[in-house]
Design a protein around this motif. Structure first.
Motif, mmCIF file in Angstrom:
data_model
loop_
_atom_site.group_PDB
_atom_site.id
_atom_site.type_symbol
_atom_site.label_atom_id
_atom_site.label_comp_id
_atom_site.label_asym_id
_atom_site.label_seq_id
_atom_site.Cartn_x
_atom_site.Cartn_y
_atom_site.Cartn_z
ATOM 1 N N GLY A 25 0.817 -1.206 0.000
ATOM 2 C CA GLY A 25 0.000 0.000 0.000
ATOM 3 C C GLY A 25 0.847 1.251 0.000
ATOM 4 N N LEU A 26 0.247 2.355 0.431
ATOM 5 C CA LEU A 26 0.942 3.651 0.462
ATOM 6 C C LEU A 26 1.463 3.914 1.859
ATOM 7 C CD1 LEU A 26 -1.774 5.010 -1.698
ATOM 8 C CD2 LEU A 26 0.474 6.002 -2.014
ATOM 9 N N GLN A 27 2.763 4.023 1.978
ATOM 10 C CA GLN A 27 3.394 4.288 3.261
ATOM 11 C C GLN A 27 3.868 5.733 3.295
ATOM 12 O OE1 GLN A 27 3.576 1.718 5.613
ATOM 13 N NE2 GLN A 27 2.330 0.612 4.122
ATOM 14 N N PHE A 28 3.465 6.467 4.334
ATOM 15 C CA PHE A 28 3.846 7.863 4.473
ATOM 16 C C PHE A 28 5.330 7.971 4.800
ATOM 17 C CE2 PHE A 28 3.929 12.181 5.563
ATOM 18 C CZ PHE A 28 4.467 12.332 6.837
ATOM 19 N N LEU A 29 6.014 8.834 4.066
ATOM 20 C CA LEU A 29 7.438 9.053 4.273
ATOM 21 C C LEU A 29 7.725 10.371 4.995
ATOM 22 C CD1 LEU A 29 8.981 7.997 0.849
ATOM 23 C CD2 LEU A 29 9.960 7.390 3.053
ATOM 24 N N LEU A 30 7.350 11.483 4.352
ATOM 25 C CA LEU A 30 7.725 12.805 4.853
ATOM 26 C C LEU A 30 6.665 13.832 4.493
ATOM 27 C CD1 LEU A 30 11.421 12.683 3.634
ATOM 28 C CD2 LEU A 30 10.784 13.010 6.036
ATOM 29 N N TRP A 31 6.581 14.861 5.344
ATOM 30 C CA TRP A 31 5.689 15.983 5.074
ATOM 31 C C TRP A 31 6.477 17.260 5.318
ATOM 32 C CZ3 TRP A 31 1.558 17.847 9.080
ATOM 33 C CH2 TRP A 31 0.923 19.003 8.602
ATOM 34 N N TYR A 32 6.515 18.137 4.311
ATOM 35 C CA TYR A 32 7.145 19.442 4.424
ATOM 36 C C TYR A 32 6.101 20.531 4.234
ATOM 37 C CZ TYR A 32 11.550 17.013 3.991
ATOM 38 O OH TYR A 32 12.596 16.162 4.196
ATOM 39 N N ASP A 33 6.246 21.587 5.013
ATOM 40 C CA ASP A 33 5.394 22.755 4.836
ATOM 41 C C ASP A 33 6.199 24.001 5.157
ATOM 42 O OD1 ASP A 33 3.221 24.813 6.288
ATOM 43 O OD2 ASP A 33 2.531 23.855 4.453
ATOM 44 N N GLU A 34 6.133 24.978 4.270
ATOM 45 C CA GLU A 34 6.873 26.233 4.445
ATOM 46 C C GLU A 34 8.355 25.988 4.727
ATOM 47 O OE1 GLU A 34 5.795 29.161 3.837
ATOM 48 O OE2 GLU A 34 3.623 29.123 4.015
ATOM 49 N N GLY A 35 8.905 25.005 4.081
ATOM 50 C CA GLY A 35 10.334 24.745 4.191
ATOM 51 C C GLY A 35 10.766 23.896 5.370
ATOM 52 N N GLU A 36 9.816 23.533 6.222
ATOM 53 C CA GLU A 36 10.180 22.748 7.407
ATOM 54 C C GLU A 36 9.593 21.342 7.343
ATOM 55 O OE1 GLU A 36 10.091 26.560 10.485
ATOM 56 O OE2 GLU A 36 9.374 24.593 11.129
ATOM 57 N N GLU A 37 10.289 20.403 7.927
ATOM 58 C CA GLU A 37 9.764 19.044 8.052
ATOM 59 C C GLU A 37 8.725 19.036 9.170
ATOM 60 O OE1 GLU A 37 12.480 15.542 7.918
ATOM 61 O OE2 GLU A 37 11.453 14.972 9.780
ATOM 62 N N SER B 166 15.672 10.891 3.330
ATOM 63 C CA SER B 166 15.653 12.277 3.780
ATOM 64 C C SER B 166 15.176 13.162 2.654
ATOM 65 C CB SER B 166 17.047 12.712 4.234
ATOM 66 O OG SER B 166 17.933 12.709 3.125
ATOM 67 N N GLY B 167 14.935 14.402 2.975
ATOM 68 C CA GLY B 167 14.482 15.304 1.928
ATOM 69 C C GLY B 167 14.602 16.740 2.356
ATOM 70 N N ARG B 168 14.123 17.599 1.505
ATOM 71 C CA ARG B 168 14.072 19.008 1.858
ATOM 72 C C ARG B 168 13.054 19.713 0.977
ATOM 73 N NH1 ARG B 168 19.734 21.472 -0.592
ATOM 74 N NH2 ARG B 168 19.887 20.107 -2.419
ATOM 75 N N GLN B 169 12.671 20.895 1.401
ATOM 76 C CA GLN B 169 11.757 21.722 0.617
ATOM 77 C C GLN B 169 12.449 23.057 0.376
ATOM 78 O OE1 GLN B 169 7.985 22.980 2.404
ATOM 79 N NE2 GLN B 169 6.972 22.772 0.417
ATOM 80 N N PHE B 170 12.399 23.497 -0.854
ATOM 81 C CA PHE B 170 13.077 24.713 -1.263
ATOM 82 C C PHE B 170 12.169 25.931 -1.104
ATOM 83 C CE2 PHE B 170 16.733 22.517 -2.780
ATOM 84 C CZ PHE B 170 16.267 21.307 -3.264
ATOM 85 N N PRO B 171 12.756 27.153 -1.168
ATOM 86 C CA PRO B 171 11.928 28.362 -1.007
ATOM 87 C C PRO B 171 10.766 28.451 -1.992
ATOM 88 C CG PRO B 171 14.242 28.910 -0.761
ATOM 89 C CD PRO B 171 14.196 27.470 -1.199
ATOM 90 N N ASN B 172 10.873 27.839 -3.152
ATOM 91 C CA ASN B 172 9.757 27.874 -4.108
ATOM 92 C C ASN B 172 8.772 26.726 -3.866
ATOM 93 O OD1 ASN B 172 11.131 25.643 -5.013
ATOM 94 N ND2 ASN B 172 11.298 26.316 -7.133
ATOM 95 N N TYR B 173 8.924 26.034 -2.735
ATOM 96 C CA TYR B 173 8.056 24.942 -2.271
ATOM 97 C C TYR B 173 8.259 23.626 -3.013
ATOM 98 C CZ TYR B 173 5.883 28.888 0.019
ATOM 99 O OH TYR B 173 5.673 30.026 0.754
ATOM 100 N N SER B 174 9.119 23.585 -4.005
ATOM 101 C CA SER B 174 9.432 22.295 -4.597
ATOM 102 C C SER B 174 10.200 21.467 -3.571
ATOM 103 C CB SER B 174 10.240 22.459 -5.882
ATOM 104 O OG SER B 174 11.527 22.984 -5.593
#
Lengths: 115, 114
Positions: free
Chosen positions: B42-54, B65-73
């Motif tokens: 099934g679908l397993q949740f990995l990560l959630w980013y909002d406004e650049g923060e985990e 691991s991951g990251r979110q950039f200033p343009n929200y990508s």
């Protein structure tokens, strides 16, 4: 923590027959409920959602789901299926507020519509 | 309006290598979610980013691991790849920490580890 159980991994039906895909959830807090559909080799598309208000929600392609708080269920139904409804269907919950706003999914039910 | 876009669509790596997956959210969406869809799990949740923060993390080892950039990508990195990491990785976006909004999904990146 929330969890979602989809009781049937596969549901085969004949075209024009009714279908019900079952979904039960477990949560100690109020949740929002969703059904998503995934066609072969594609991402997920939102089918319908329950946020508040009427417990019966409908999609534009004839599916409906009813939120039953006492039974903690959100079963998906369609009175007459088409071949094009063949897909995998995922039930999901999302907690009201707080930091854990991500969707929690069930394992999915593969609906196979036969002519 | 463009939906959620993910790149690449397919990625083949060998065990031990690193993989980088990318996601561009719908314009105006500040939240990005990553899910792993492995066969039979099934679908397993990995990560959630909002406004650049985990904001939240699923039950996955630190090599995810991951990251979110200033343009929200957003970018998802998987280090020290294992065969079991082979899966469809789905990215979704929504209107930030507004709990009653649905998430919209991209088409996914199919990662194959050989």
């Amino acid at each position: 923590a929330q969890s979602v159980t989809q009781l049937d991994s596969q549901v085969p039906v004949f075209e024009e027959a009714p279908v019900e895909l079952r979904c039960n959830y477990s949560s100690s807090v109020s949740v929002y409920l969703f059904w998503y559909v995934q066609y072969p080799n594609q991402g997920l598309q939102l089918l319908l959602k329950y946020l508040s208000g009427s417990t019966l929600v409908e999609s534009i392609n004839g599916f409906e789901a009813e939120f039953n708080k006492s039974q903690t269920s959100f079963h998906l139904r369609k009175p007459s299926v088409h071949i094009s409804d063949t897909a995998e269907y995922f039930c999901a919950v999302r907690k009201y507020g707080g930091s854990q706003g991500n969707l929690i999914f069930g394992k999915g039910t593969k609906l196979s519509v036969k002519p | 309006e463009a939906g959620v876009t993910q790149s690449p669509t397919h990625l083949i790596k060998t065990r031990g290598q690193q993989a980088t997956l990318r996601c561009s959210p719908i314009s105006g969406h500040t939240s990005v979610y990553w899910y792993q869809q492995a066969l039979g799990l099934g679908l397993q949740f990995l990560l959630w980013y909002d406004e650049g923060e985990e904001r939240n993390r699923g039950n996955f080892p630190p090599r995810f691991s991951g990251r979110q950039f200033p343009n929200y990508s957003s970018e998802l990195n998987v280090n020290a790849l294992e065969l079991e990491d082979s899966a469809l990785y789905l990215c979704a976006s929504s209107l930030g920490i507004v709990m009653n909004t649905e998430a919209f999904f991209g088409q996914g990146t199919r990662l194959t580890v050989v």
